[in-house]
Design an enzyme around this catalytic site. Structure first.
Site, PDB file in Angstrom:
ATOM      1  N   GLY A  67       0.823  -1.206   0.000  1.00 32.03           N
ATOM      2  CA  GLY A  67       0.000   0.000   0.000  1.00 32.03           C
ATOM      3  C   GLY A  67       0.849   1.245   0.000  1.00 32.03           C
ATOM      4  O   GLY A  67       2.062   1.197   0.230  1.00 32.03           O
TER       5      GLY A  67
ATOM      6  N   TYR B 138       1.952   9.768   2.862  1.00 35.41           N
ATOM      7  CA  TYR B 138       3.041   9.644   3.842  1.00 35.41           C
ATOM      8  C   TYR B 138       4.166   8.766   3.318  1.00 35.41           C
ATOM      9  O   TYR B 138       5.286   8.800   3.817  1.00 35.41           O
ATOM     10  CB  TYR B 138       2.499   9.020   5.137  1.00 35.41           C
TER      11      TYR B 138
ATOM     12  N   VAL C 108       3.633   1.227   2.576  1.00 33.78           N
ATOM     13  CA  VAL C 108       3.465   0.233   3.624  1.00 33.78           C
ATOM     14  C   VAL C 108       4.002  -1.096   3.101  1.00 33.78           C
ATOM     15  O   VAL C 108       3.675  -1.517   1.991  1.00 33.78           O
ATOM     16  CB  VAL C 108       1.976   0.075   4.028  1.00 33.78           C
TER      17      VAL C 108
ATOM     18  N   LYS D 257       4.864   0.975   8.076  1.00 32.88           N
ATOM     19  CA  LYS D 257       4.527   2.200   7.355  1.00 32.88           C
ATOM     20  C   LYS D 257       5.747   3.113   7.366  1.00 32.88           C
ATOM     21  O   LYS D 257       6.147   3.615   8.418  1.00 32.88           O
ATOM     22  CB  LYS D 257       3.322   2.886   8.004  1.00 32.88           C
TER      23      LYS D 257
ATOM     24  N   ASP E 233     -10.213  11.349  11.440  1.00 32.12           N
ATOM     25  CA  ASP E 233     -10.011  10.975  10.040  1.00 32.12           C
ATOM     26  C   ASP E 233     -10.652   9.619   9.735  1.00 32.12           C
ATOM     27  O   ASP E 233     -10.011   8.726   9.169  1.00 32.12           O
ATOM     28  CB  ASP E 233      -8.516  10.944   9.713  1.00 32.12           C
TER      29      ASP E 233
END
Length: 967
Positions: free
Chosen positions: A651, A655, A658, A672, A768
């Protein structure tokens, strides 16, 4: 030789010795003490420490050898202390952490010492062999330490009638051998803890028979998960608390139940119909709540003797048929319940019936007692009803009938004694003397056998007696005989006396008890603590009609002092102990100091190592508060992800990426990795570490650790194999989400949010919530993730915090956007948008089209599925029955109301989704994991999708169908 003179000469000699002599003498004295004493040095030091903190210790607590000197209340085996029983001896002081040194201790009973105060030390969790922990009727306070959950062998835990505060430790759920659990009559607050996969709870205590939590300040709901069919509970007492919500249906699964007290709370909703399955319940107390719906059917509860459902808000009803079908009924209390109709005379014919309190209803017509009324019947209270006539039995019922406020009295009835309230109360029972009374000294009492003595005194509290006729002399005589017979087996007793029975404000039957010594005027110390132990440890079993009880003893100041030990060979031991004890204590103190110093050093070193990777240029304020999160080096994470290979890329986002990784112990993780220039700054990085390291719930993603090494910022999570909810809704993951599966996902996400809002301390707003932040594990359990924008609300009484607006457009709460005032209701709005996304699989905001507005415009409540067919995702199962769909849409619309005050709390959202699932034929409390075990049990790969058989997630029970069971 005088011992004081001996000590002086030894001290003078010690001053003349060189250091080598000091060491030699110290070793010699320790050897003398160990050889001559019968108590293990560690245990002796611990008991002497406790003795130094307590006043009024037993008279023979002298010397330094508790086992050898037969200290009162101390039992030993092979030089080790295994039992401390010091009930009712007037001890004053605190329970120090030195108790941890008694690591062979099996029983600790300090009950009825009102002078014992302070908290229970956390070190009590070190007593791994403890079986009985009894601290009834003291003055202990503070929080019950969670370390109590380490006492794996504990069978009897009784902490009632103190001043404990805080919540019930969830770790109590670890005590799998517990039989008796009593925390009643304290000041406990918070909710009833149940397990959630990441933490234990009371539902795990399947062997426990007694849940006593009455007279506290517990709040929240009674969790459905608290009860299950494997439980052996016979007593469930949650009376006199602040509990809300409905009575869970799962209560009807506890078939062994005999006593149920839920009275004096704020419970609402209907009584579950399956409560009628509890055929062993003898006492049912539901009074003083806000229960609604129909008056429950109790026809199947044939063991019922005591029923009290007064002061509720049940629907108006006719006389229930079970009035004539309960053969064991002694007491019927149904006041202020809007019951109407004529009372059947069969009600009064049950031989055990003693009391019928039916005030404030709408009973009408003729009160017919019948000709075969119960000989035990003492009172029929029908005040404020509509009775117009009365017919007495053939012999003429001459006991208490009260008809004040009925037409028969308002019209000047023929027998006015029914229209008056007698001012004479039932005379208090008192055990009679069996002889001619004699005068006693002012400080002594006369026993029933006419002996002057100092009785052991206290009060028996029966929490749920099956009788209500307090004037029945025979009942108390039965109790007297049972008490004397039980106590005589261990203590010389002349007689017992019962006085002044009455019902206290908590609806317990209270009776004063006096126990008189036999062949002497007072008990000795052993007699006193033995009496206390018999009553605190529930060794005495009262006749069944009295039910569960507890006892609060008074201090016994007239105790006969124990004679010191008469062993002739004990003098040298005492001399050796008096000299060597100080040396040994000095040595042990030094040893403990060194050990603690080393531990402290190691702890500091460990902490230094764990934060070393933050770098020397960082300020201390930038280091997050670590509470269990592991610090990884860059090299460790590089290795576990195979150098961040593309094959492990699962993923990405703003940012960074992952990666899937495998730690050295075989644990699968998701790493991450923030890329340079990432929008996730240091504050968000620290926030996520701090929050996730202190919140634990099965519907929240678990943080395994972090890395801040070599200029890299990485977060390490548990691996959640089925990706994001967004991927499943879009079809990218290959997982088909039908209506039932979507409901399970919605419920899991809601429960995770409710935990953040209502159980985290302080409460946390996620900020979020969106489909890409809801992960699905291999059983389709939803896990809320990505806490980088989360915000603790703190203790602000206003319930909000003003902050810079952050979140994702389309999910963002308009009120928060306009006012910049953040509350939990901002998450509720985002969750409402998520609910709409779950059924439509559409992006909330796309090409100027906003899903909330689209749905409101298209929705027509007069049509099937509210006319939303065009908006719905076809994969949801269109063409099949979508049970509860309309209520689901209603809930989503409530969540996205413009004003936060009009939105429900997340706990209310959880309850509504649970109701919707039931309409869809799904058990909301069935474990998704158990529902899928049959699908994945034979697979070797933990990454395989568990959907070879589509039926695995479609059944609603807690066990898989037989055709799906693993072969």
């Amino acid at each position: 030789m005088d011992l004081l003179l001996l000590d002086k000469r030894i001290n003078w000699s010690l001053r003349l010795m060189n250091p080598g002599c000091w060491v030699f003498l110290l070793v010699l004295l320790i050897q003398v003490l160990v050889i001559s004493a019968e108590t293990d040095p560690q245990d002796a030091a611990a008991l002497n420490s406790l003795a130094s903190l307590w006043e009024n210790t037993p008279s023979n607590w002298i010397g330094s050898d508790p086992c050898g000197n037969n200290w009162v209340g101390i039992s030993c085996t092979n030089s080790r202390v295994i039992s401390i029983t010091l009930s009712s001896l007037g001890l004053i002081g605190t329970l120090s952490g030195d108790i941890q040194s008694l690591n062979e201790l099996q029983a600790l009973d300090l009950s009825y010492n009102k002078g014992l105060n302070g908290g229970i030390p956390a070190s009590i969790g070190s007593l791994s062999k403890l079986v009985n922990l009894i601290l009834v009727g003291c003055s202990f306070s503070g929080k019950i330490p969670p370390e109590i959950g380490n006492l794996a062998r504990l069978v009897f835990l009784s902490l009632n009638s103190n001043s404990f505060t805080g919540s019930i430790p969830e770790t109590v759920g670890n005590l799998s051998k517990l039989y008796w659990l009593d925390m009643a009559d304290n000041k406990l607050t918070g909710t009833i803890p149940v397990s959630d996969g990441n933490k234990p709870g009371l539902d795990l205590l399947t062997h426990c028979k007694h849940f006593h939590f009455g007279v506290n300040q517990l709040s929240g709901t009674i969790p459905s998960k608290l009860f299950n069919s494997d439980m052996r509970l016979i007593h469930v007492l949650f009376d006199n608390n602040n509990l809300m919500g409905s009575i869970p249906r799962t209560l009807g699964l506890v078939k062994p139940l005999e006593v149920l007290r839920l009275d004096s709370n704020s419970l609402s909703g209907p009584v579950p119909s399956n409560i009628n399955n509890l055929t062993k319940v003898a006492e049912l107390h539901l009074a003083n709540n806000r229960l609604t719906g129909p008056l429950p059917n109790l026809s199947g509860m044939t063991a019922l003797s005591f029923v009290d459902m007064s002061n509720n808000s049940f629907d108006a009803s006719d006389v229930p048929p079970w009035f004539s079908t309960l053969p064991s009924l002694t007491s019927l209390y149904l006041e202020y319940l809007k019951i109407e109709g004529q009372l059947p005379s069969a009600l009064f014919s049950f031989p055990p019936l003693q009391t019928a309190k039916l005030r404030g209803n709408q009973f009408n017509g003729t009160l017919d007692i019948g000709t075969d009324y119960s000989s035990s019947l003492e009172l029929i209270d029908l005040r404020d009803n509509d009775i117009s006539q009365i017919t007495l039995g053939g012999g003429g019922f001459d006991k208490g009938i009260i008809l004040v406020g009925n037409p028969i009295c308002n019209q000047g009835g023929t027998d006015l004694r029914y229209c008056k309230i007698s001012q004479q109360s039932t005379p208090a029972y008192s055990t009679p003397q069996n002889c001619v009374p004699i005068p006693c000294p002012s400080d002594e009492n006369l026993s029933p056998n006419c002996h002057c003595a100092y009785p052991y005194t206290g009060t028996l509290y029966f929490r749920s007696p099956s009788f209500s006729g307090l004037g029945n002399v025979t009942i108390y005589q039965i109790l007297e005989d049972a008490l004397k017979s039980s106590l005589l087996k261990q203590v010389p007793v002349d007689s017992v006396s019962l006085q002044n029975p009455f019902v206290d404000p908590d609806n317990n039957l209270a009776i004063t008890l006096q126990v008189f010594p036999g062949a002497k005027d007072r008990f000795n110390e052993i007699d006193v603590y033995t009496l206390g132990f018999i009553l605190s440890n529930q060794t005495f079993k009262p006749p069944s009609l009295f039910g569960p009880y507890y006892f609060i003893g008074e201090g016994y100041s007239a105790v006969r002092v124990m004679a010191p030990s008469s062993k002739s060979n004990r003098q040298n031991v005492i001399i050796g102990a008096s000299v060597g004890g100080a040396a040994l204590a000095f040595l042990l103190t030094g040893f403990v100091f060194v050990i603690r110093r080393r531990r402290k050093t190691r702890k500091v070193e460990g902490k230094s190592q764990s934060i070393a990777s933050w770098g020397r240029t960082k300020s201390s304020s930038s280091v997050p508060l670590l509470k269990g999160a592991r610090s990884f080096t860059f090299e460790e994470l590089r290795k576990c992800t195979n150098n961040f290979s593309e094959a492990n890329d699962i993923g990405n986002g703003s940012y960074g990426k992952v990666y899937r990784g495998i730690l050295g112990d075989g644990q699968l993780v998701a790493v991450k990795r923030a890329q340079q220039g990432s929008t996730q700054g240091g504050l968000e990085f620290n926030t996520e570490i701090e929050l996730l390291s202190r919140v634990h719930h099965k519907n929240l993603v678990t943080l395994a650790g972090f890395c801040n090494d070599q200029g890299e910022q990485m977060l390490v999570y548990e691996y959640v194999p089925n990706g994001t909810l967004k991927e499943s809704l879009s079809g990218k993951s290959g997982i088909r989400l039908d209506w039932k599966r979507r409901l399970r996902v919605a419920l899991g996400a809601a429960r995770g949010l409710a935990y953040l809002h209502e159980l985290a301390d302080p409460p946390i707003v996620h900020r979020d919530i969106k489909s890409t932040n809801i992960l699905l594990d291999d059983h389709l359990n939803a896990k809320v993730s990505d806490f980088g924008l989360s915000k603790p609300l703190g203790d602000d009484a206003k319930g909000y915090v003003t902050t810079q607006v952050k979140g994702t457009m389309g999910y963002l709460d308009p009120e928060y956007y306009m006012t910049q005032q953040l509350t939990e209701k901002s998450d509720v709005y985002s969750f409402g948008v998520l609910l709409l996304e779950i059924i439509t699989a559409k992006k909330p905001l796309e090409r100027g089209r906003y899903i909330v507005r689209e749905l409101r415009v298209m929705m027509d409540k007069r049509k099937d599925l509210y006319g939303l067919h065009e908006l719905l995702d076809p994969a949801i199962g269109l063409g099949t029955t979508l049970g509860g769909f309309e209520k689901y849409v209603d809930l989503a619309i409530k969540c996205v109301e413009e004003s936060s005050n009009d939105r429900p709390a997340m706990s209310e959202v959880v309850k509504e989704i649970e109701n919707i699932m039931q309409l869809a034929g799904i058990n909301p409390n069935a474990d998704s994991a158990s529902a899928s075990l049959s699908c994945i049990g034979s697979r070797s790969s933990p990454l395989h999708h568990p959907y070879g058989n589509e039926g695995c997630f479609d059944y609603s029970g807690g066990q898989p169908p037989s055709e799906l069971e693993p072969k």
